[in-house]
Design a protein around this motif. Sequence first.
Motif, PDB file in Angstrom:
ATOM      1  N   VAL A  72      -2.187   4.588  -3.742  1.00  0.00           N
ATOM      2  CA  VAL A  72      -3.625   3.925  -4.781  1.00  0.00           C
ATOM      3  C   VAL A  72      -3.075   4.025  -6.232  1.00  0.00           C
ATOM      4  O   VAL A  72      -3.406   3.060  -6.815  1.00  0.00           O
ATOM      5  CB  VAL A  72      -4.830   4.843  -4.472  1.00  0.00           C
ATOM      6  CG1 VAL A  72      -5.828   4.405  -5.499  1.00  0.00           C
ATOM      7  CG2 VAL A  72      -5.227   4.541  -3.171  1.00  0.00           C
ATOM      8  N   LYS A  73      -2.412   5.122  -6.739  1.00  0.00           N
ATOM      9  CA  LYS A  73      -2.049   5.086  -8.175  1.00  0.00           C
ATOM     10  C   LYS A  73      -0.900   4.091  -8.377  1.00  0.00           C
ATOM     11  O   LYS A  73      -1.038   3.440  -9.549  1.00  0.00           O
ATOM     12  CB  LYS A  73      -1.383   6.380  -8.244  1.00  0.00           C
ATOM     13  CG  LYS A  73      -2.592   7.499  -8.495  1.00  0.00           C
ATOM     14  CD  LYS A  73      -1.718   8.783  -8.775  1.00  0.00           C
ATOM     15  CE  LYS A  73      -2.883  10.175  -9.010  1.00  0.00           C
ATOM     16  NZ  LYS A  73      -2.064  11.281  -9.437  1.00  0.00           N
ATOM     17  N   MET A  82      -0.793   1.153  -6.562  1.00  0.00           N
ATOM     18  CA  MET A  82      -1.519  -0.089  -6.913  1.00  0.00           C
ATOM     19  C   MET A  82      -2.212  -0.436  -8.197  1.00  0.00           C
ATOM     20  O   MET A  82      -2.498  -1.350  -8.864  1.00  0.00           O
ATOM     21  CB  MET A  82      -1.998  -0.124  -5.696  1.00  0.00           C
ATOM     22  CG  MET A  82      -1.418  -0.554  -4.582  1.00  0.00           C
ATOM     23  SD  MET A  82      -2.426  -0.788  -2.801  1.00  0.00           S
ATOM     24  CE  MET A  82      -3.049   0.493  -2.552  1.00  0.00           C
ATOM     25  N   TYR A  83      -2.964   0.735  -8.610  1.00  0.00           N
ATOM     26  CA  TYR A  83      -3.453   0.758  -9.718  1.00  0.00           C
ATOM     27  C   TYR A  83      -2.725   0.494 -11.009  1.00  0.00           C
ATOM     28  O   TYR A  83      -3.014  -0.382 -12.038  1.00  0.00           O
ATOM     29  CB  TYR A  83      -4.286   2.045  -9.965  1.00  0.00           C
ATOM     30  CG  TYR A  83      -5.340   1.893 -11.269  1.00  0.00           C
ATOM     31  CD1 TYR A  83      -6.730   1.422 -11.174  1.00  0.00           C
ATOM     32  CD2 TYR A  83      -4.835   2.763 -12.312  1.00  0.00           C
ATOM     33  CE1 TYR A  83      -7.420   1.320 -12.159  1.00  0.00           C
ATOM     34  CE2 TYR A  83      -5.641   2.533 -13.466  1.00  0.00           C
ATOM     35  CZ  TYR A  83      -6.798   1.964 -13.353  1.00  0.00           C
ATOM     36  OH  TYR A  83      -7.930   2.064 -14.322  1.00  0.00           O
ATOM     37  N   ALA A  84      -1.525   1.034 -11.039  1.00  0.00           N
ATOM     38  CA  ALA A  84      -0.615   0.735 -12.117  1.00  0.00           C
ATOM     39  C   ALA A  84      -0.024  -0.496 -12.050  1.00  0.00           C
ATOM     40  O   ALA A  84       0.280  -1.115 -13.208  1.00  0.00           O
ATOM     41  CB  ALA A  84       0.457   1.810 -12.084  1.00  0.00           C
ATOM     42  N   TYR A 141       2.705  -6.003  -3.396  1.00  0.00           N
ATOM     43  CA  TYR A 141       1.842  -5.166  -3.191  1.00  0.00           C
ATOM     44  C   TYR A 141       1.877  -4.386  -1.704  1.00  0.00           C
ATOM     45  O   TYR A 141       0.922  -3.562  -1.457  1.00  0.00           O
ATOM     46  CB  TYR A 141       0.259  -5.413  -3.528  1.00  0.00           C
ATOM     47  CG  TYR A 141       0.178  -5.526  -5.015  1.00  0.00           C
ATOM     48  CD1 TYR A 141      -0.407  -4.425  -5.673  1.00  0.00           C
ATOM     49  CD2 TYR A 141       0.434  -6.647  -5.830  1.00  0.00           C
ATOM     50  CE1 TYR A 141      -0.635  -4.311  -7.159  1.00  0.00           C
ATOM     51  CE2 TYR A 141       0.411  -6.525  -7.190  1.00  0.00           C
ATOM     52  CZ  TYR A 141      -0.370  -5.451  -7.761  1.00  0.00           C
ATOM     53  OH  TYR A 141      -0.426  -5.331  -9.179  1.00  0.00           O
TER      54      TYR A 141
END
Length: 316
Positions: A102-103, A105-107, A184
Motif C-alpha cells: 500500500v505504501k 502504491m501511495y508513493a 502498478y
Amino acid sequence: MSEQRFEKAQFAAWLSIIGNIALAVLKGIFGWLSGSKALLADAANSASDVAGSIAVLIGLKAARRAPDRDHPYGHGKAESVSAIIVSVLLLLVGLEIGINSVKTMYAGVTQAPEEFALIAIGISIVAKEFLFHYNFRLGKKLSSQALIASAWDHRTDVMSSVAVLIGVGGAVLGAYMNQPLLYYLDPLAGLFVALLVLRMGYKLVMESVHKTIDHVLHKEDTEELLDTAQRVKGVIAVNELRAREHGHYVIVDIKISVNPRITVSEGHDIGKAVKHQLLSKFSHVSDVFIHVNPYDPGYPYKDVSSEHPDFPTLLH
C-alpha cells in the motif's frame, strides 16, 4: 512418536528449511536487482517460512518425548503448538507485506521491474508445488498437524508466486506497451500476496487451536472402535466410549460391562483383552483406559453367539 515416524517428519522439516532459505535468497536478490516490490514481498514470505519450518522441527522433537510425571498422556500436542506458531508467523508476514504494498502504491510507481525477475518466480512455483505435495502426503500419512500446516504454507506460496508472476509480467508488458499504469500491477500483486497469506494464516491458526484443545471424536469416527470392543469375548456391553485427539494420536476411555459373577481377576483380564484389541488393530490409538462394570440387567444382554472367534482374548 515412533522412531521411523520422527525420522520421516524431521527429513521433511529440514527439506522445507533448506528449500525456503534457497528461495528466500534467490527471490530477494532477483527482487532487489529487478526492482520488483512483489518479488521482494514473496522473498519475505519465504524467509518467514524458514522460521516456521524450524518451529515445526522443534514441535516434532518435543512430541517425540515419552510421557512423564507432568505429561502422563505424552507430548503429542507439541505439534499443534508448533502449527499455531507457523500460523501466527503467516499472519504477521501477511500484514507486513500488505502495508508495504500500500505504501508503494501511495508513493507512486515510475518504472516496471526487469524481465529476469520472472526466472526466480518460475523456479519458486515449481519448488513450492513439490514441497506442498511432499509435506501434505507425508503429514496425512503420519497424522502430523504440523506437517500439514507446513504443506498448506507451501501451497499459499505457490498461489502468491502465481500472483507475483501475473503482476510482474503485467508490469513488464506495460513497459513494452508504454503504459505506465500497468506498473502498478507489481505492488498490486504484492497486496494480493498479503491477502492470501492472511487468509491461510487465519484458517490454519483456527484449525491448530481446535486441535490443541481436547477434541472428542464424533460418533461416526468411533463406530469401528466400539464394534471391536463389543466383539471381545466376555464383554456383555460397552456402556460408554470416548476417544479424544491428543496431537497426532488418539486416547480412548471406555466403560464395559461383564458378568457380575466372575472374579475381579477375570474382569481385569477381559479389560486387558479389550485394550489389546484396540491397540493392535488401530495404529492411531496410543492408549486405552478401561473401567469394568458389573453387567446391569437394565441394558439389553449381548448375544454371545454372534461373537467372532477371530478376535483372540486373554480369557479364551
